[in-house]
Each structure stands twice: as structure tokens, then as C-alpha cells.
Scaffold this motif. Structure first.
Motif, PDB file in Angstrom:
ATOM      1  N   UNK A 276      -5.719 -34.612  22.326  1.00 51.91           N
ATOM      2  CA  UNK A 276      -6.375 -33.569  21.821  1.00 51.91           C
ATOM      3  C   UNK A 276      -7.643 -33.823  20.929  1.00 51.91           C
ATOM      4  N   UNK A 277      -8.796 -33.190  20.873  1.00 55.39           N
ATOM      5  CA  UNK A 277      -9.866 -33.609  20.014  1.00 55.39           C
ATOM      6  C   UNK A 277      -9.633 -32.759  18.811  1.00 55.39           C
ATOM      7  N   UNK A 278      -9.723 -33.519  17.646  1.00 61.18           N
ATOM      8  CA  UNK A 278      -9.450 -32.814  16.430  1.00 61.18           C
ATOM      9  C   UNK A 278     -10.082 -33.424  15.433  1.00 61.18           C
ATOM     10  N   UNK A 279     -10.350 -32.784  14.442  1.00 65.77           N
ATOM     11  CA  UNK A 279     -11.043 -33.153  13.088  1.00 65.77           C
ATOM     12  C   UNK A 279     -10.182 -33.451  12.045  1.00 65.77           C
ATOM     13  N   UNK A 280      -9.932 -34.711  11.610  1.00 70.59           N
ATOM     14  CA  UNK A 280      -9.012 -35.005  10.329  1.00 70.59           C
ATOM     15  C   UNK A 280      -9.662 -35.435   9.223  1.00 70.59           C
ATOM     16  N   UNK A 281      -9.135 -35.446   7.988  1.00 70.41           N
ATOM     17  CA  UNK A 281      -9.567 -35.812   6.797  1.00 70.41           C
ATOM     18  C   UNK A 281      -8.501 -36.590   5.801  1.00 70.41           C
ATOM     19  N   UNK A 282      -8.842 -37.359   5.282  1.00 71.17           N
ATOM     20  CA  UNK A 282      -8.028 -38.118   4.359  1.00 71.17           C
ATOM     21  C   UNK A 282      -8.766 -39.303   3.718  1.00 71.17           C
TER      22      UNK A 282
END
Length: 94
Positions: free
Chosen positions: A60-66
Motif C-alpha cells: 500500500x502507498x503510505x505516508x510515514x513519519x518518525x
């Protein structure tokens, strides 16, 4: 504790791409995942053990941050949002 706005974190980076398997255990279960970004850039997910919910988002196409560990080219996912068909699905975990 959940955060309403991940952009408030000064040391975090944000990436968009497709979650893909990148390692398997002896029983052929996915044991490592990466985020495939534009330009054939892959970023390892450092905390899959803490975020098994990410396995449901494979392919799946996702946006992640960290926070990012530049030596390992890995991100510790603190915030994730599905970018395609269900834009309302959100997964927040610290």
C-alpha cells in the motif's frame, strides 16, 4: 500517547512510498519491511516489532513519519497514514 499533528516533532522526517517486504524468517513469514520511495530509494523500517500493524499495509502507498537513523538508512515509524483508496484510515502510535 497519540499525537494529532506529527509535524510538531522537530527531529522527524516524512516519507511517502509503498511498504514492501524486505526480509523473511525461516518459515517464510515477513520479518523486515521497507518503504520503497521514488527514485528506487528504499528506507528500512526500524521498529516492525513495535508496529506489527504495518504488515497489514504491505503493498500500500503510505505516508510515514518518525526519527531517522542515517547510518542504518532506517526510520522508526511513529506516525503512518494510508495514502490511497482509504484516505481516512490513520494509524498513530508512539
Amino acid at each position: 500517547m497519540e499525537r494529532a499533528d506529527y509535524r510538531q516533532e522537530p527531529n522527524w522526517e516524512t516519507f511517502v512510498g509503498v511498504l514492501i517486504p524486505s526480509g523473511w524468517d525461516g518459515d517464510f513469514h515477513v520479518s523486515k519491511i521497507s518503504l520503497a520511495c521514488n527514485g528506487e530509494k528504499d528506507i528500512a523500517i526500524a521498529n516492525l516489532e513495535e508496529r506489527p500493524d504495518l504488515l497489514a499495509l504491505l503493498q500500500k502507498r503510505v505516508r510515514i513519519a518518525g526519527p531517522v537513523d542515517p547510518m542504518r538508512k532506517a526510520v522508526t515509524v511513529k506516525w503512518c497514514r494510508l495514502e490511497d483508496e482509504d484516505a481516512n484510515h490513520r494509524s498513530h502510535k508512539e
